[in-house]
Scaffold this motif. Structure first.
Motif, PDB file in Angstrom:
ATOM      1  N   ARG A 181      28.246  13.496 -12.905  1.00 29.79           N
ATOM      2  CA  ARG A 181      28.506  14.649 -12.057  1.00 29.79           C
ATOM      3  C   ARG A 181      29.098  15.371 -12.072  1.00 29.79           C
ATOM      4  O   ARG A 181      29.355  16.853 -12.564  1.00 29.79           O
ATOM      5  CB  ARG A 181      27.949  14.279 -10.390  1.00 29.79           C
ATOM      6  CG  ARG A 181      26.538  13.631 -10.468  1.00 29.79           C
ATOM      7  CD  ARG A 181      26.885  13.410  -8.498  1.00 29.79           C
ATOM      8  NE  ARG A 181      24.938  13.313  -7.972  1.00 29.79           N
ATOM      9  CZ  ARG A 181      24.487  12.951  -7.167  1.00 29.79           C
ATOM     10  NH1 ARG A 181      25.791  11.890  -6.447  1.00 29.79           N
ATOM     11  NH2 ARG A 181      23.488  12.280  -7.457  1.00 29.79           N
ATOM     12  N   ALA A 228      28.683  17.754 -15.377  1.00 29.08           N
ATOM     13  CA  ALA A 228      27.668  18.304 -15.981  1.00 29.08           C
ATOM     14  C   ALA A 228      27.650  19.309 -14.079  1.00 29.08           C
ATOM     15  O   ALA A 228      27.133  19.912 -13.497  1.00 29.08           O
ATOM     16  CB  ALA A 228      26.158  17.375 -13.922  1.00 29.08           C
ATOM     17  N   GLY A 229      28.883  19.589 -14.031  1.00 30.54           N
ATOM     18  CA  GLY A 229      30.053  20.637 -13.074  1.00 30.54           C
ATOM     19  C   GLY A 229      29.220  20.532 -11.647  1.00 30.54           C
ATOM     20  O   GLY A 229      29.816  21.684 -11.087  1.00 30.54           O
ATOM     21  N   VAL A 230      29.101  19.165 -11.053  1.00 37.30           N
ATOM     22  CA  VAL A 230      28.408  19.304  -9.917  1.00 37.30           C
ATOM     23  C   VAL A 230      29.485  18.822  -8.512  1.00 37.30           C
ATOM     24  O   VAL A 230      29.793  19.480  -7.695  1.00 37.30           O
ATOM     25  CB  VAL A 230      27.062  18.037  -9.445  1.00 37.30           C
ATOM     26  CG1 VAL A 230      27.231  17.494  -8.133  1.00 37.30           C
ATOM     27  CG2 VAL A 230      26.125  18.741  -9.871  1.00 37.30           C
ATOM     28  N   TYR A 231      30.570  18.022  -9.558  1.00 40.35           N
ATOM     29  CA  TYR A 231      31.772  18.210  -8.791  1.00 40.35           C
ATOM     30  C   TYR A 231      32.514  18.525  -9.946  1.00 40.35           C
ATOM     31  O   TYR A 231      32.996  18.030 -10.337  1.00 40.35           O
ATOM     32  CB  TYR A 231      32.194  16.139  -8.459  1.00 40.35           C
ATOM     33  CG  TYR A 231      31.356  15.662  -7.787  1.00 40.35           C
ATOM     34  CD1 TYR A 231      31.388  16.169  -6.746  1.00 40.35           C
ATOM     35  CD2 TYR A 231      31.071  14.218  -8.187  1.00 40.35           C
ATOM     36  CE1 TYR A 231      29.986  15.107  -5.808  1.00 40.35           C
ATOM     37  CE2 TYR A 231      29.848  13.773  -7.165  1.00 40.35           C
ATOM     38  CZ  TYR A 231      30.011  14.060  -6.071  1.00 40.35           C
ATOM     39  OH  TYR A 231      28.725  13.095  -4.838  1.00 40.35           O
ATOM     40  N   GLU A 232      33.737  18.849  -8.840  1.00 36.22           N
ATOM     41  CA  GLU A 232      34.674  19.488  -9.771  1.00 36.22           C
ATOM     42  C   GLU A 232      35.697  18.606  -9.186  1.00 36.22           C
ATOM     43  O   GLU A 232      36.015  18.755  -8.008  1.00 36.22           O
ATOM     44  CB  GLU A 232      34.823  20.916  -8.904  1.00 36.22           C
ATOM     45  CG  GLU A 232      33.907  22.309  -9.414  1.00 36.22           C
ATOM     46  CD  GLU A 232      34.555  23.821  -9.677  1.00 36.22           C
ATOM     47  OE1 GLU A 232      35.270  23.863  -9.292  1.00 36.22           O
ATOM     48  OE2 GLU A 232      33.559  24.452  -9.340  1.00 36.22           O
TER      49      GLU A 232
END
Lengths: 264, 365
Positions: free
Chosen positions: B71, B74-78
């Protein structure tokens, strides 16, 4: 601060680039409400229609005012109020409901808000049937003032955008917010001249109207339907709220954008 | 040029902690529970450079941080600290298909999910027929997804997600619930897609899948990278480590070895003897007297050059006798073992022997 605005602007930019998605999503959501029911979203319209019918006859008698005139006022008032209230109340859950998407791919969060507003607008369009019926029965011919609906609704949507955005963020962090807002809106319904004419209030509680932002939002959307131009101060209220609210909520959004996924 | 760079990336989730949880510290599974800052550290200072052309397999126990790392990619969590730079278009194949609605039909979901994954309406319409065909769902496509089985849902989600042509392809497990025929088809499609993507990162418990798709392996443990290298080496080291941990007698480690061995066996993969041995020890806690397991255990001991205790032989003979109580040769061997090593025999075997003795003495008269 400028970083926050840049983050928010980038998100907005990505949302606009993906308008195909949320325009389609709004349609699908409304169509889905038709599924497995005979009337779909028209149930809501029917409910509103029954309410208007009852209020129109009974409350005009209570307030001793002309029934036809009351019908002409109460119909657009309730329809526009429903739009504002549902934008605000349902807006709270927008991010929470988008969990599976938000946790699967990098997605512009504001696109969820756009989809929500578009859906509310489509449902509002259903309710306009009631207005047409009232116009036909009472033999009202809409005047050119009706065109003021366009700026009026636009301002409602712009305000709806920042309110939904801010409430979505808060609800994601603390799920209680939705309950608080729902209860608050119900109370606001009675504190705002929706059912009752404002002239009946008297000077003691005039502040309930003069400093009630919801009332001003209601006026700019409703008055054009009654055939009169909304008062200048209502435009100013709505415009000022849009400017301040948009700035604040975009700043907040920009500041917490990178944390949102952690709050699911 | 697609590229992923993580520098000291940390992901931690705030939690409300009960005092006893805080005291527990680190579990066998999951990330580190940090009592002082009240958070679960899911990824702990990951530094990783994934250049174009990489094929990476993520390995690790449940809650090691595989999904969280995906994730982040995927750039979901920074990351809450450190940096993540991701260049390239991304497609993900995670558990949930984004935008899926259970009240919409399969065909409608192809459009909405495709849009969610980043296709334009034009693109998704152009691909809809091909996606529909790949699912092999036929008439079901016009029915609401609500009535689909788990396998059918998986087919739909997989077909939509793999219709994209991303630079970076991220897969989390993915092929869990399909039937055999579809799994083969899906693996082929995934391999084709992986060949076209610049970067592939797969998290899976299936060693076979990782072996075919990936060239580099990364082992995660409690949110940290503990090993990285060529997939073959990493996988065999990982298997060896699981077996070695299990041989220390730790119950959870043995359980993990059992699970892994089962997975390997179920998917027709080769079982390293040491791992199989540990898995059998775990299996004996459930069925202590299973003859075929005992025999396999004995041959593994011989294969690994480990001593075979007479007690084990006795156990095997006793289990044999239970199946063929008439076999005098087995009785003889049991008696010899008992006599030579001073072992005691089980009660039910004792009963069989007494019976047999009575028969023999009766026949003599």
């Amino acid at each position: 601060m400028s970083t926050w605005l840049r983050v928010a602007a980038a998100d907005l930019d990505a949302s606009i680039a993906r308008r195909d998605l949320w325009i389609h999503q709004g349609f699908i959501d409304v169509i889905r409400r038709y599924r497995r029911t005979a009337l779909g979203p028209l149930w809501h319209t029917l409910h509103l229609g029954a309410l208007i019918l009852l209020l129109g006859f009974v409350w005009s008698a209570i307030f001793r005012i002309d029934t036809a005139a009351y019908f002409q006022t109460i119909t657009p008032t309730l329809i526009v109020w429903t739009l504002i209230a549902s934008i605000i109340v349902e807006g709270c859950g927008t991010f929470v409901a988008a969990q599976s998407t938000a946790l699967s791919i990098r997605f512009p969060y504001t696109a969820f808000i756009f989809a929500h507003l578009w859906r509310m607008l489509l449902i509002f369009a259903h309710h306009l049937v009631l207005l047409v019926i009232v116009y036909l029965v009472l033999g009202v011919t809409p005047s050119l003032t009706l065109l003021l609906v366009i700026p009026g609704l636009s301002l409602i949507l712009i305000n709806g955008f920042w309110i939904s955005l801010l409430l979505s963020i808060l609800t994601l962090k603390a799920r209680d917010v939705q309950q608080i807002v729902a209860s608050g809106m119900q109370i606001a319904l009675f504190a705002t001249p929706v059912f009752w004419p404002r002239d009946l209030l008297g000077p003691r509680f005039a502040f309930l109207i003069d400093y009630n932002p919801l009332y001003h939002l209601l006026l700019i959307g409703r008055d054009p339907f009654i055939g009169r131009a909304p008062p200048i101060e209502s435009w100013l209220w709505a415009g000022g709220m849009a400017a301040v609210g948009l700035t604040v909520s975009l700043l907040v959004f920009g500041a917490v954008r990178r944390r949102l996924a952690y709050w699911y | 040029m697609p590229r992923i760079r993580l520098r000291d990336a940390t992901v931690a989730f705030p939690v409300k902690l009960a005092p006893q949880t805080a005291a527990a510290g680190i579990g066998q599974t999951g990330g580190r529970i940090d009592a002082a800052t009240r958070q679960i550290v899911a990824l702990d200072g990951i530094t990783l450079d994934i250049p174009s052309g990489s094929r990476i397999g993520l390995i690790g126990h449940n809650g090691a941080g595989k999904s969280t790392l995906l994730r982040v990619l995927a750039g979901v969590y920074e990351p809450i600290s450190g940096e993540a730079e991701i260049d390239g278009t991304i497609a993900t194949l995670f558990n949930a298909t984004p935008g899926l609605n259970v009240d919409s039909t399969g065909r409608e979901n192809i459009i909405t999910c495709g849009l969610h994954l980043g296709l334009s309406l034009k693109e998704v319409r152009a691909r809809a027929a091909e996606i529909a065909e790949f699912t092999e769902l036929g008439g079901y496509l016009d029915l609401p997804v609500r009535i689909y089985s788990a396998g059918m849902l998986m087919r739909l989600g997989f077909a939509i997600a793999t219709s994209l042509e991303p630079d970076i392809l991220l897969i989390d497990e993915g092929l869990g619930t399909g039937d055999a025929g579809f799994t083969v088809k899906a693996e082929t499609r995934m391999r084709e897609l992986a060949e076209r993507a610049s970067i592939l990162v797969v998290a899976s418990h299936s060693m076979a899948l990782l072996n075919t798709l990936c060239t580099t392996g990364i082992v995660l443990e409690h949110g940290k990278i503990v090993a990285m290298g060529p997939i073959e080496t990493v996988l065999s080291d990982y298997r060896a480590k699981v077996a070695a941990d299990a041989s220390t007698g730790d119950k959870n480690a043995r359980r993990a070895a059992y699970t892994m061995a089962q997975e390997l066996a179920n998917t027709g993969q080769e079982l390293p003897p040491e791992l199989e041995l540990q898995a059998l020890i775990e299996a004996f806690t459930i069925r202590p007297d299973d003859l075929s397991m005992l025999r396999r255990y004995r041959s593994l001991l011989v294969m690994l050059g480990k001593p075979v205790e007479p007690a084990l032989d006795l156990k095997i003979e006793q289990a044999t006798l239970r199946l063929t109580p008439e076999d005098s040769e087995v009785i003889m061997r049991i008696l010899v073992l008992v006599k030579a090593h001073g072992l005691s025999i089980d009660e039910d075997i004792q009963a069989i022997l007494t019976n047999r003795l009575r028969e023999l003495t009766g026949a003599d008269r």
